[in-house]
Design an enzyme around this catalytic site. Sequence first.
Site, short mmCIF file in Angstrom:
data_model
loop_
_atom_site.label_atom_id
_atom_site.label_comp_id
_atom_site.label_asym_id
_atom_site.label_seq_id
_atom_site.Cartn_x
_atom_site.Cartn_y
_atom_site.Cartn_z
N VAL A 42 0.85 -1.20 0.00
CA VAL A 42 0.00 0.00 0.00
C VAL A 42 0.88 1.24 0.00
CG1 VAL A 42 -1.57 1.33 1.49
CG2 VAL A 42 -1.98 -1.11 1.10
N ALA A 117 -1.39 -15.86 -1.39
CA ALA A 117 -1.02 -16.94 -0.47
C ALA A 117 -2.16 -17.24 0.50
CB ALA A 117 0.21 -16.53 0.32
N THR A 271 -12.98 8.14 4.27
CA THR A 271 -11.68 7.86 4.91
C THR A 271 -11.90 7.79 6.42
OG1 THR A 271 -11.24 10.24 4.97
CG2 THR A 271 -10.34 9.02 3.10
N GLY A 273 -10.89 5.19 8.44
CA GLY A 273 -10.00 4.23 9.08
C GLY A 273 -9.72 3.04 8.18
N ASP A 314 0.62 -3.39 9.62
CA ASP A 314 -0.77 -3.02 9.87
C ASP A 314 -1.61 -4.17 10.39
OD1 ASP A 314 -0.12 -0.54 8.92
OD2 ASP A 314 -1.65 -0.46 7.34
N HIS A 447 22.70 27.51 11.38
CA HIS A 447 21.89 28.68 11.08
C HIS A 447 22.03 29.05 9.61
CE1 HIS A 447 19.95 32.54 11.63
NE2 HIS A 447 20.97 33.13 11.01
#
Length: 486
Positions: A42, A117, A271, A273, A314, A447
Amino acid sequence: MATQNFDVVVVGAGPGGYVCAIRSAQMGLKTAIIEREYMGGVCLNVGCIPSKALITAGHFLHKMEHNASDMGLTLPGKVKVDMKQMQTWKKSVCDRMAGGVEQLLKGNTVTIIRGEASFKSTTELTVKSKTGTESVTAKNFVIATGSRPIEIPGFSFDEKNVLSSTGGLALDERLESAVVIGGGYIGLEIGSMLSNFGTKVTVVEANKGLLVGLADAECVQVVARKLKKNGVDVMLEAKAKGWKKAGKGVEVTVEVGGKEQVLKADKVLVTVGRRPNSDQANIKGVGIAVDEKGFVKVNAQRRTYVPHIFAIGDIACQPMLAHKASHEGVMVAEIIAGKNRAYEVKTVPSVIFVDPEIAAAGMTEEEAKAAGYTDLKIGKFPFAANGRAVSLMETDGFVKIIADAKTHIVLGVHIVGPEASNLISEAALAVEMGARLEDLALTIHPHPTLGETMMEAAEATLGHAIHIIQKPLGGAKAGAGPRAHV
Ligand code: FAD
Ligand code: NAI
């Protein structure tokens, strides 16, 4: 049916799986990876990488339209947005990354098996592809099969009218208007990207606020203000009830405060979840336990209830983030190779690529208090007082540091502002190493850079930042407004 045998078989070639397979092969284990769709999962194909490519384009356009003329850069007319070319470019970015993954796998002698699989037993997988079915056995398996978008009742994805994130990232025409259901990571990232391309966006969020529980509330306020300024409408405590086709677009019925409203738009993006793919690959069928949210149950080594079968990314647990998946991938490969490792991180840094970006490492104030830190030092430094931010014309936001008042150990850092995504790694290191405020404040930061805000936020937390006026001296609060950096 041919049978191949390996030390390690990884299922799924996302950032969890492919990283695990490479590390496993590096350690001398005979390794295979099985992938049914795309190398990189993904993340590289329909997630992190394409979304960041398009967000970059949107940000670039926004700067051209809003900042360029102040810098003395004028264009002969309006910038033309060619969404088809943008998709071609986006695809080239994804393909390059996915191609790189394949090369890395091959270069490390990982056997790539293409197909779907499914566990036949705890020691054997069946892999189905267009060319047939094969059997794979192994001493160890790693499930890294990821997650997919959640559908809500009445809003089945058809990727024409009702889009998932995948459809939202594949638009090759500019939308006039869009309804986005869910004001979390994806809704706000894609929603603000569309808004930058001139789409009128309405976010419908069930919760009382945006990004609730996902980001520091003060950081979210900065983004919410910017969304409003950019013309994004946000409906909170709102419930999307259903939709119907109306002309070329859609009409979405939303309930807010007990009243129904109808929102007209070209498309609706859902969207709300993502859910783990644990209902696939016969995972449960071979006795691997799954919790009520669909995550495969694992221990700190990411072993499932079947000790030689691991789960990462996930599918294993929150947070559903690519870098967490990759960390687990390396760890599991090393455990299989005999190293004594476990998942013991202090923080998984997070970034939400909105405008300005939000990033965090470590605890929020509430989490620190809940963990027993009753005496906190909290300091903030605004980007408006940083020379590099001013020169970038990106001065919204701040760096906030939460530290233990007794030890000065940095417990959490929350950034909203330009390049928060790149600044947060220093904070993650600080949290992971148990750094003190003085470690950040006394490290010379070059800086002019945005990185100086981290040093000055640490100084501010100690009560003596140079580029803001802090009163009273030694107090924890950042003082009045910024003054120029000389
Ligand atoms: P995945 O990347 O989902 O990969 C799983 C792979 O397994 C897939 O390729 C799939 O085809 C394959 N597979 C599944 N089942 C089988 C099977 N039975 N046989 C063979 N192969 C199978 N995270 C971030 O950290 N940063 C971001 O900026 C970010 N942006 C995102 C933007 C969007 C729009 C989305 C949707 C997600 C984003 N994420 C982001 C989340 C990130 O993509 C996931 O956390 C990450 O991809 C999870 O990796 P994984 O390896 O667990 O699974
Ligand atoms: P999310 O969990 O981030 O946000 C979902 C939002 O939808 C929440 O605010 C929730 O309250 C709301 N919601 C739930 N049901 C609803 C309903 N019926 N109506 C209206 N609002 C509703 O989920 P999202 O955005 O789908 O992302 C999934 C995951 O993908 C993220 O949690 C994150 O782990 C990952 N991701 C990470 C990114 C990054 O790291 N930059 C970018 C994109 C995704």
